[in-house]
Design a protein around this motif. Structure first.
Motif, PDB file in Angstrom:
ATOM      1  N   GLY A 110       0.809  -1.210   0.000  1.00  0.00           N
ATOM      2  CA  GLY A 110       0.000   0.000   0.000  1.00  0.00           C
ATOM      3  C   GLY A 110       0.845   1.264   0.000  1.00  0.00           C
ATOM      4  O   GLY A 110       2.076   1.207  -0.064  1.00  0.00           O
ATOM      5  N   LYS A 111       0.163   2.387   0.111  1.00  0.00           N
ATOM      6  CA  LYS A 111       0.851   3.677   0.094  1.00  0.00           C
ATOM      7  C   LYS A 111       1.396   4.063   1.460  1.00  0.00           C
ATOM      8  O   LYS A 111       2.229   4.947   1.573  1.00  0.00           O
ATOM      9  CB  LYS A 111      -0.093   4.770  -0.423  1.00  0.00           C
ATOM     10  CG  LYS A 111      -0.622   4.524  -1.842  1.00  0.00           C
ATOM     11  CD  LYS A 111       0.478   4.525  -2.882  1.00  0.00           C
ATOM     12  CE  LYS A 111      -0.052   4.265  -4.271  1.00  0.00           C
ATOM     13  NZ  LYS A 111      -0.858   5.373  -4.807  1.00  0.00           N
ATOM     14  N   GLY A 112       0.893   3.441   2.532  1.00  0.00           N
ATOM     15  CA  GLY A 112       1.506   3.593   3.849  1.00  0.00           C
ATOM     16  C   GLY A 112       0.932   4.643   4.771  1.00  0.00           C
ATOM     17  O   GLY A 112       1.394   4.779   5.909  1.00  0.00           O
ATOM     18  N   VAL A 113      -0.082   5.394   4.355  1.00  0.00           N
ATOM     19  CA  VAL A 113      -0.561   6.503   5.178  1.00  0.00           C
ATOM     20  C   VAL A 113      -1.217   6.013   6.471  1.00  0.00           C
ATOM     21  O   VAL A 113      -0.935   6.524   7.561  1.00  0.00           O
ATOM     22  CB  VAL A 113      -1.530   7.399   4.387  1.00  0.00           C
ATOM     23  CG1 VAL A 113      -2.022   8.546   5.253  1.00  0.00           C
ATOM     24  CG2 VAL A 113      -0.845   7.945   3.149  1.00  0.00           C
ATOM     25  N   ALA A 114      -2.103   5.040   6.386  1.00  0.00           N
ATOM     26  CA  ALA A 114      -2.779   4.543   7.588  1.00  0.00           C
ATOM     27  C   ALA A 114      -1.789   3.924   8.570  1.00  0.00           C
ATOM     28  O   ALA A 114      -1.870   4.160   9.785  1.00  0.00           O
ATOM     29  CB  ALA A 114      -3.843   3.518   7.201  1.00  0.00           C
ATOM     30  N   THR A 115      -0.843   3.146   8.061  1.00  0.00           N
ATOM     31  CA  THR A 115       0.147   2.527   8.943  1.00  0.00           C
ATOM     32  C   THR A 115       1.056   3.584   9.548  1.00  0.00           C
ATOM     33  O   THR A 115       1.422   3.507  10.727  1.00  0.00           O
ATOM     34  CB  THR A 115       0.976   1.484   8.171  1.00  0.00           C
ATOM     35  OG1 THR A 115       0.095   0.514   7.601  1.00  0.00           O
ATOM     36  CG2 THR A 115       1.952   0.776   9.102  1.00  0.00           C
ATOM     37  N   MET A 116       1.403   4.602   8.775  1.00  0.00           N
ATOM     38  CA  MET A 116       2.213   5.694   9.323  1.00  0.00           C
ATOM     39  C   MET A 116       1.474   6.402  10.441  1.00  0.00           C
ATOM     40  O   MET A 116       2.072   6.774  11.458  1.00  0.00           O
ATOM     41  CB  MET A 116       2.594   6.684   8.221  1.00  0.00           C
ATOM     42  CG  MET A 116       3.472   7.814   8.719  1.00  0.00           C
ATOM     43  SD  MET A 116       3.985   8.946   7.395  1.00  0.00           S
ATOM     44  CE  MET A 116       4.872  10.179   8.367  1.00  0.00           C
ATOM     45  N   LEU A 117       0.175   6.601  10.280  1.00  0.00           N
ATOM     46  CA  LEU A 117      -0.613   7.233  11.345  1.00  0.00           C
ATOM     47  C   LEU A 117      -0.525   6.419  12.630  1.00  0.00           C
ATOM     48  O   LEU A 117      -0.341   6.978  13.718  1.00  0.00           O
ATOM     49  CB  LEU A 117      -2.074   7.377  10.916  1.00  0.00           C
ATOM     50  CG  LEU A 117      -3.046   7.857  12.007  1.00  0.00           C
ATOM     51  CD1 LEU A 117      -2.609   9.191  12.581  1.00  0.00           C
ATOM     52  CD2 LEU A 117      -4.464   7.941  11.457  1.00  0.00           C
ATOM     53  N   GLY A 118      -0.657   5.099  12.525  1.00  0.00           N
ATOM     54  CA  GLY A 118      -0.556   4.257  13.707  1.00  0.00           C
ATOM     55  C   GLY A 118       0.790   4.360  14.379  1.00  0.00           C
ATOM     56  O   GLY A 118       0.896   4.445  15.612  1.00  0.00           O
ATOM     57  N   VAL A 119       1.851   4.388  13.582  1.00  0.00           N
ATOM     58  CA  VAL A 119       3.206   4.500  14.118  1.00  0.00           C
ATOM     59  C   VAL A 119       3.401   5.846  14.800  1.00  0.00           C
ATOM     60  O   VAL A 119       3.890   5.934  15.933  1.00  0.00           O
ATOM     61  CB  VAL A 119       4.245   4.317  12.995  1.00  0.00           C
ATOM     62  CG1 VAL A 119       5.657   4.611  13.520  1.00  0.00           C
ATOM     63  CG2 VAL A 119       4.178   2.905  12.424  1.00  0.00           C
ATOM     64  N   VAL A 120       3.020   6.904  14.106  1.00  0.00           N
ATOM     65  CA  VAL A 120       3.203   8.260  14.625  1.00  0.00           C
ATOM     66  C   VAL A 120       2.416   8.460  15.924  1.00  0.00           C
ATOM     67  O   VAL A 120       2.933   9.002  16.905  1.00  0.00           O
ATOM     68  CB  VAL A 120       2.779   9.300  13.569  1.00  0.00           C
ATOM     69  CG1 VAL A 120       2.695  10.696  14.175  1.00  0.00           C
ATOM     70  CG2 VAL A 120       3.762   9.296  12.405  1.00  0.00           C
ATOM     71  N   ALA A 121       1.175   8.009  15.942  1.00  0.00           N
ATOM     72  CA  ALA A 121       0.333   8.180  17.131  1.00  0.00           C
ATOM     73  C   ALA A 121       0.895   7.418  18.324  1.00  0.00           C
ATOM     74  O   ALA A 121       0.826   7.891  19.465  1.00  0.00           O
ATOM     75  CB  ALA A 121      -1.091   7.728  16.832  1.00  0.00           C
TER      76      ALA A 121
END
Length: 214
Positions: A110-121
């Motif tokens: 995928g493009k990674g936005v949702a997973t990045m949100l989880g990591v960042v949060a």
């Protein structure tokens, strides 16, 4: 340092967790078919939405974000002490890369936005709030998923610096750059004025030119 505390193991666990393709798994369980043959072929939540199953799309979004957050907490626990900014960030970054480049799917993720949100949060929730607010705000303003995702990714390293978390700047910048790279085809369509808006029907496209962000 025992085996379960080694950085190499944390990285492997993070990558394997991130590489779970929840979009594909959920759509197959639901009998929708192979997600890679639908819409743009991307494995993210926006393409799941093209199946007409809003519940599946929401579940994909949540699970893709959750695997990033879980990776951060596992990395933190395995490294021990106050290692959230190194063990947690390391595992989170690898989970993000696992989502974008899963070995099981020949590195076409995928493009990674949702997973990045989880990591960042998980790393620093105030930065996560900035990320989520930017994503939702830009999506509402433009109705273009890629714009919301790219803006959100770019906001994370800036917010980390503004909020005094310089230790998180490097991993967040690295993820943001990967997100932008994964959206290079979207950028081309934005320049041409042909990037589809959320809810618009699209013909089958190769993954590299998918219109979604998650």
């Amino acid at each position: 340092m025992v085996l379960w505390q080694t950085p190499a193991l944390v990285m492997i666990i993070g990558y394997l967790l991130g590489s779970i393709p929840f979009g594909i798994i959920l759509t197959r369980i639901a009998g929708v078919g192979d997600l890679r043959q639908i819409g743009s072929g991307n494995i993210g939540a926006t393409n799941v939405l093209r199946t007409g199953r809003k519940g599946l799309a929401a579940a994909t979004l949540l699970l893709d974000g959750a695997k990033g957050a879980v990776a951060v907490f596992l990395g933190w626990r395995l490294m021990g002490g106050d290692a959230l900014a190194n063990g947690g960030a390391m595992a989170g970054l690898m989970a993000f890369l696992g989502h974008c480049y899963p070995v099981w799917l020949r590195f076409a993720g995928g493009k990674g936005v949702a997973t990045m949100l989880g990591v960042v949060a998980a790393l620093h929730w105030p930065v996560g709030l900035v990320f989520a607010g930017t994503w939702v705000g830009m999506l509402a303003l433009t109705r273009i998923s890629s714009v919301g995702g790219m803006a959100a990714a770019a906001s994370a390293p800036v917010a980390a610096v503004a909020l005094g978390r310089l230790d998180l700047f490097a991993p967040m910048l690295a993820m943001a750059l990967v997100v932008l790279w994964r959206h290079r085809a979207n950028m081309g369509r934005l320049v041409k004025g042909i990037e589809p808006r959320v809810g618009a029907k699209t013909s089958r496209e190769p993954e590299s030119s998918g219109a979604e962000t998650a």
